[in-house]
Design an enzyme around this catalytic site. Structure first.
Site, PDB file in Angstrom:
ATOM      1  N   HIS A  85     -62.317  28.804-170.115  1.00 23.64           N
ATOM      2  CA  HIS A  85     -62.919  27.517-169.726  1.00 23.64           C
ATOM      3  C   HIS A  85     -63.990  27.702-168.640  1.00 23.64           C
ATOM      4  CE1 HIS A  85     -60.852  27.533-165.846  1.00 23.64           C
ATOM      5  NE2 HIS A  85     -59.835  28.078-166.495  1.00 23.64           N
ATOM      6  N   SER A  88     -63.489  25.135-162.997  1.00 24.99           N
ATOM      7  CA  SER A  88     -62.734  23.890-162.775  1.00 24.99           C
ATOM      8  C   SER A  88     -62.877  23.467-161.305  1.00 24.99           C
ATOM      9  CB  SER A  88     -61.252  24.106-163.097  1.00 24.99           C
ATOM     10  OG  SER A  88     -60.655  24.848-162.059  1.00 24.99           O
ATOM     11  N   LEU A  89     -62.437  22.250-161.009  1.00 24.37           N
ATOM     12  CA  LEU A  89     -62.510  21.766-159.621  1.00 24.37           C
ATOM     13  C   LEU A  89     -61.688  22.634-158.672  1.00 24.37           C
ATOM     14  CD1 LEU A  89     -62.430  17.942-160.347  1.00 24.37           C
ATOM     15  CD2 LEU A  89     -64.211  19.117-159.058  1.00 24.37           C
ATOM     16  N   ARG A 134     -59.184  21.414-169.006  1.00 22.19           N
ATOM     17  CA  ARG A 134     -60.355  22.264-168.739  1.00 22.19           C
ATOM     18  C   ARG A 134     -60.727  23.104-169.963  1.00 22.19           C
ATOM     19  NH1 ARG A 134     -55.973  24.083-165.676  1.00 22.19           N
ATOM     20  NH2 ARG A 134     -55.590  26.331-165.406  1.00 22.19           N
ATOM     21  N   GLU A 188     -52.738  28.498-169.227  1.00 22.89           N
ATOM     22  CA  GLU A 188     -52.815  29.519-168.170  1.00 22.89           C
ATOM     23  C   GLU A 188     -51.398  29.945-167.802  1.00 22.89           C
ATOM     24  OE1 GLU A 188     -53.837  32.002-166.843  1.00 22.89           O
ATOM     25  OE2 GLU A 188     -55.621  31.364-165.727  1.00 22.89           O
ATOM     26  N   ARG A 189     -51.250  31.168-167.274  1.00 24.24           N
ATOM     27  CA  ARG A 189     -49.940  31.587-166.781  1.00 24.24           C
ATOM     28  C   ARG A 189     -49.460  30.563-165.761  1.00 24.24           C
ATOM     29  NH1 ARG A 189     -51.522  36.456-163.012  1.00 24.24           N
ATOM     30  NH2 ARG A 189     -49.306  36.902-162.922  1.00 24.24           N
ATOM     31  N   MET A 190     -48.157  30.354-165.699  1.00 22.63           N
ATOM     32  CA  MET A 190     -47.614  29.422-164.714  1.00 22.63           C
ATOM     33  C   MET A 190     -47.582  30.189-163.391  1.00 22.63           C
ATOM     34  SD  MET A 190     -45.113  27.921-162.914  1.00 22.63           S
ATOM     35  CE  MET A 190     -43.478  28.495-163.347  1.00 22.63           C
ATOM     36  N   LYS A 199     -56.452  30.772-152.392  1.00 27.39           N
ATOM     37  CA  LYS A 199     -56.301  32.207-152.688  1.00 27.39           C
ATOM     38  C   LYS A 199     -56.576  33.069-151.454  1.00 27.39           C
ATOM     39  CE  LYS A 199     -56.962  31.640-157.605  1.00 27.39           C
ATOM     40  NZ  LYS A 199     -57.696  31.797-158.833  1.00 27.39           N
ATOM     41  N   HIS A 258     -57.673  30.404-171.135  1.00 27.54           N
ATOM     42  CA  HIS A 258     -57.667  30.655-169.687  1.00 27.54           C
ATOM     43  C   HIS A 258     -57.734  32.142-169.351  1.00 27.54           C
ATOM     44  CE1 HIS A 258     -56.494  26.438-169.110  1.00 27.54           C
ATOM     45  NE2 HIS A 258     -55.999  26.621-170.327  1.00 27.54           N
TER      46      HIS A 258
HETATM   47  O1  LIG Z   1     -54.907  29.773-162.449  1.00 27.01           O
HETATM   48  C1  LIG Z   1     -55.828  30.130-161.711  1.00 27.01           C
HETATM   49  O2  LIG Z   1     -55.800  29.982-160.477  1.00 27.01           O
HETATM   50  C2  LIG Z   1     -57.056  30.751-162.326  1.00 27.01           C
HETATM   51  O3  LIG Z   1     -57.420  30.073-163.453  1.00 27.01           O
HETATM   52  C3  LIG Z   1     -56.840  32.176-162.655  1.00 27.01           C
HETATM   53  O4  LIG Z   1     -56.479  32.743-161.500  1.00 27.01           O
HETATM   54  P1  LIG Z   1     -56.446  34.313-161.214  1.00 27.01           P
HETATM   55  O5  LIG Z   1     -57.853  34.816-161.215  1.00 27.01           O
HETATM   56  O6  LIG Z   1     -55.792  34.380-159.884  1.00 27.01           O
HETATM   57  O7  LIG Z   1     -55.593  34.934-162.267  1.00 27.01           O
END
Ligand SMILES: O=C(O)[C@H](O)COP(=O)(O)O
Length: 334
Positions: A85, A88-89, A134, A188-190, A199, A258
């Site tokens: 995607h 995103s915001l 997204r 996306e992974r949870m 981050k 994702h």
């Molecule tokens: O879910 C998220 O925060 C991003 O889409 C992917 O994050 P990552 O780069 O930390 O895997």
């Protein structure tokens, strides 16, 4: 806007990949030339059991009457486009997002439109997206750029009523449509207890190495979240059960999903090891093209633009499709 750097990072990574017949052993599963995916930790039958086949109105997949599209004939070859995607915001705010359902930024909208231009001459018969907005926005915005001008229609199969109430009663209209199939398995992974956290601040609090391990390692999950391995168990199983049969039937497929669900699918397609996948980064809004032929996936990089000759030289079928689009637009302009 897609950057040359992000494109290069994806493409240059391809040179690291192992040979087609390589076997993955370090991370507990093995992939052989028949592209089977078996997990030592999780029995493959269990993977199958947690996925269910999608059911939808197949008539939306029926051939167009106006363009005798080669992509519609039964063939042993098909195109597969993968798109992460657009921004995103929460990408913009540098927050862990995971399964939180946030929309695209304006930049993300532009990225999706740009991605659509890049693939506007490549046939698409069916679209799979995650269930998150997204990815769905990205798929829709990309498809409105497509020269074939078919209308992407989301198939709602959450209840019998949803299916009945969204039926289309014109064959001609169906022929001018592309089914869009949402699947939570492509989400996306949870990200567990990291969802919503910044981050940078998380790296300062827990250390860069720890956060890098949570974000990029194959089998170490973030607190109460999914590891890439866990994400692969659902995403790759869904791909095998629902997407590969379409490709095998000659349908050209686009997947809008994702960073991590696509990393797990690319790991499977490119037979990457769990070490190699650590350095696989996917930029937002960059389409990647594969050709599925005789049961094998061939990576073809990222189409740079709609007029890039190279992409269409990959296969005769792509070249013919593009030529047909050219001829049709000449007829319309005349
Ligand atoms: O879910 C998220 O925060 C991003 O889409 C992917 O994050 P990552 O780069 O930390 O895997």
């Amino acid at each position: 806007m897609a950057t040359a750097t992000s494109h290069q990072s994806v493409v240059s990574f391809a040179s690291l990949r192992s040979s087609p017949s390589s076997t993955i052993s370090q991370c507990g599963f093995k992939i052989d030339s028949s592209l089977s995916f078996t997990s030592k930790k999780t029995n493959f039958c269990k993977i199958k059991a947690i996925t269910s086949s999608v059911s939808y109105d197949n008539t939306l997949l029926s051939p167009s009457k106006t363009i005798p599209d080669n992509s519609q004939k039964k063939s042993n070859e098909a195109a597969l486009i993968l798109i992460r995607h657009g921004e995103s915001l929460w990408n913009e705010k540098n927050l862990f997002t995971g399964c939180v359902d946030v929309p695209l930024t304006e930049k993300g909208v532009e990225e999706a439109i740009e991605a659509g231009k890049r693939i506007s001459n490549i046939p698409v018969d069916v679209i799979f997206t995650s269930s998150l907005i997204r990815a769905q926005m990205t798929a829709m915005l990309a498809m409105i750029q497509h020269r074939r001008k078919k209308v992407p229609i989301i198939l709602h199969d959450e209840s019998e009523q949803a299916k009945t109430w969204s039926q289309v009663f014109s064959d001609e209209t169906k022929n001018q449509s592309i089914p869009v199939i949402p699947a939570w398995q492509l989400n996306e992974r949870m990200y567990g207890e990291l969802q919503g956290l910044n981050k940078q601040e998380t790296a300062e609090r827990y250390g860069k190495e720890q956060v890098h391990e949570w974000r990029r390692s194959y089998d170490i999950p973030p607190p109460k979240g999914e590891s890439l391995e866990m994400c692969a168990e659902r995403a790759v199983a869904y791909f095998q059960d629902n997407i590969e049969p379409k490709l095998a039937a000659g349908k050209n497929v686009m997947i809008a999903a994702h960073g991590n669900s696509l990393r797990s699918i690319i790991m499977y397609l490119d037979k990457l090891t769990c070490q190699e996948v650590i350095s696989l980064e996917l930029s937002t809004g960059i389409p990647l093209l594969y050709i599925f032929k005789e049961g094998k996936f061939m990576k073809r990089g990222s189409p740079v633009g709609p007029t890039e000759a190279g992409v269409y030289a990959y296969t005769k079928r792509l070249a013919q499709y593009r030529q047909k689009l050219e001829e049709d637009s000449e007829v319309i302009c005349a």
